[in-house]
Write a protein that holds these residues in place. Structure first.
Motif, short mmCIF file in Angstrom:
data_model
loop_
_atom_site.label_atom_id
_atom_site.label_comp_id
_atom_site.label_asym_id
_atom_site.label_seq_id
_atom_site.Cartn_x
_atom_site.Cartn_y
_atom_site.Cartn_z
N LYS A 1 -26.92 -27.38 -8.12
CA LYS A 1 -25.98 -27.76 -7.06
C LYS A 1 -26.71 -28.34 -5.84
CE LYS A 1 -24.12 -23.59 -6.90
NZ LYS A 1 -24.76 -22.97 -8.08
N THR A 2 -27.76 -27.67 -5.43
CA THR A 2 -28.50 -28.14 -4.24
C THR A 2 -29.13 -29.50 -4.50
OG1 THR A 2 -28.99 -25.86 -3.56
CG2 THR A 2 -30.38 -27.61 -2.64
N THR A 3 -29.70 -29.68 -5.68
CA THR A 3 -30.34 -30.96 -6.00
C THR A 3 -29.32 -32.09 -6.05
OG1 THR A 3 -31.94 -29.73 -7.33
CG2 THR A 3 -31.92 -32.10 -7.59
N ALA B 1 -21.81 -31.34 3.12
CA ALA B 1 -21.04 -30.71 2.06
C ALA B 1 -21.35 -29.22 1.99
CB ALA B 1 -21.35 -31.36 0.72
N GLU B 2 -20.37 -28.43 1.59
CA GLU B 2 -20.54 -26.99 1.47
C GLU B 2 -20.92 -26.63 0.04
OE1 GLU B 2 -16.86 -25.21 2.69
OE2 GLU B 2 -16.54 -26.77 4.20
N GLU B 3 -21.99 -25.89 -0.09
CA GLU B 3 -22.40 -25.42 -1.41
C GLU B 3 -21.93 -23.99 -1.59
OE1 GLU B 3 -26.58 -24.59 -3.75
OE2 GLU B 3 -26.47 -26.30 -2.37
N THR B 4 -21.11 -23.74 -2.59
CA THR B 4 -20.54 -22.42 -2.78
C THR B 4 -21.50 -21.51 -3.54
OG1 THR B 4 -19.50 -22.72 -4.96
CG2 THR B 4 -18.31 -23.57 -3.03
N SER B 5 -21.15 -20.24 -3.58
CA SER B 5 -21.89 -19.31 -4.44
C SER B 5 -21.58 -19.65 -5.89
CB SER B 5 -21.49 -17.87 -4.12
OG SER B 5 -20.08 -17.71 -4.28
N ALA B 6 -22.37 -19.13 -6.80
CA ALA B 6 -22.19 -19.42 -8.22
C ALA B 6 -20.87 -18.86 -8.74
CB ALA B 6 -23.35 -18.84 -9.02
#
Length: 222
Positions: A19-21, A31-36
């Motif tokens: 996700k981060t990559t 953008a918001e990166e959520t938890s798995a």
């Protein structure tokens, strides 16, 4: 684009899906990166954005399908990340993306996010080019199929240089660069970098995302 609040984008998916990559490859700083989505015993992340980028790590499982079934198709893009691990050709990854798209009823883009992120943020150094040119005519192209084959001391005496190249560039990118230089040794670094960027598959995803973003902005600011 209409003035007003900007659409919120959430990047989600399983742990270690990349996700981060993917976020960095698309330059989605805000953008918001959520938890798995697959944390045992933990609730699913709250998905309440205007656009969703769902990252698959080369394949889908029950957790992916469960979450994706709840997301609106017109506001969801699926990234089939780590496409270089699917089959032996880009066509294999493209075929897998089409299969996933039909099964999920969502747009699925095959992408090698590690390569895309690298081409956006880095350059091919003189040392990189020197190492690539040294091996552009290697008689066995299979030496780029695995990291241990590429860095094997049996290939040549420049093991450290090959290890250094591999620490900065994914093996798929190295393989593409070697193929390009074998066909045209005169390619300048900037052209080679453009070829690698294209080989990552990020541009179709970026174009689709931009289109969806404009649609989301229009919905927010009619």
């Amino acid at each position: 684009m209409p003035a007003g609040p900007a659409p919120r984008i959430q990047v989600t998916g399983r742990a270690r899906a990349g996700k981060t990559t993917v976020r960095h490859a698309l330059s989605l700083i805000s953008a918001e990166e959520t938890s798995a989505v697959d944390r045992p015993g933990r609730p699913d992340p709250v998905l309440d954005a205007d656009l969703y980028i769902y990252v698959l790590p080369g394949d889908s499982n029950a957790a992916d399908r469960r979450i994706l079934a709840t997301l609106p198709p017109d506001r969801t893009l699926v990234v089939l990340n780590k496409a270089d691990s699917i089959g032996i050709r880009w066509a294999d990854a493209a075929e897998s993306a089409e299969t996933h798209s039909a099964a999920l009823q969502l747009t699925v883009h095959p992408v090698i996010a590690t390569l895309a992120a690298r081409t956006r943020s880095g350059t091919l150094t003189e040392a990189d080019l020197h190492t690539l040119h040294r091996h552009r005519d290697h008689p066995d192209p299979a030496f780029t199929l695995a990291p241990d084959l590429f860095t094997s001391p049996s290939i040549a005496t420049d093991t450290a240089a090959r290890e250094s190249l591999l620490s900065r560039w994914p093996l798929y990118g190295i393989s593409c660069a070697l193929t390009a230089l074998h066909r045209d040794p005169t390619l300048p670094a900037v052209t080679l970098l453009q070829l690698l960027h294209s080989a990552s598959g990020i541009d179709p995803l970026h174009t689709d995302l931009h289109h969806r973003y404009e649609q989301a902005a229009t919905r927010l600011n009619p």
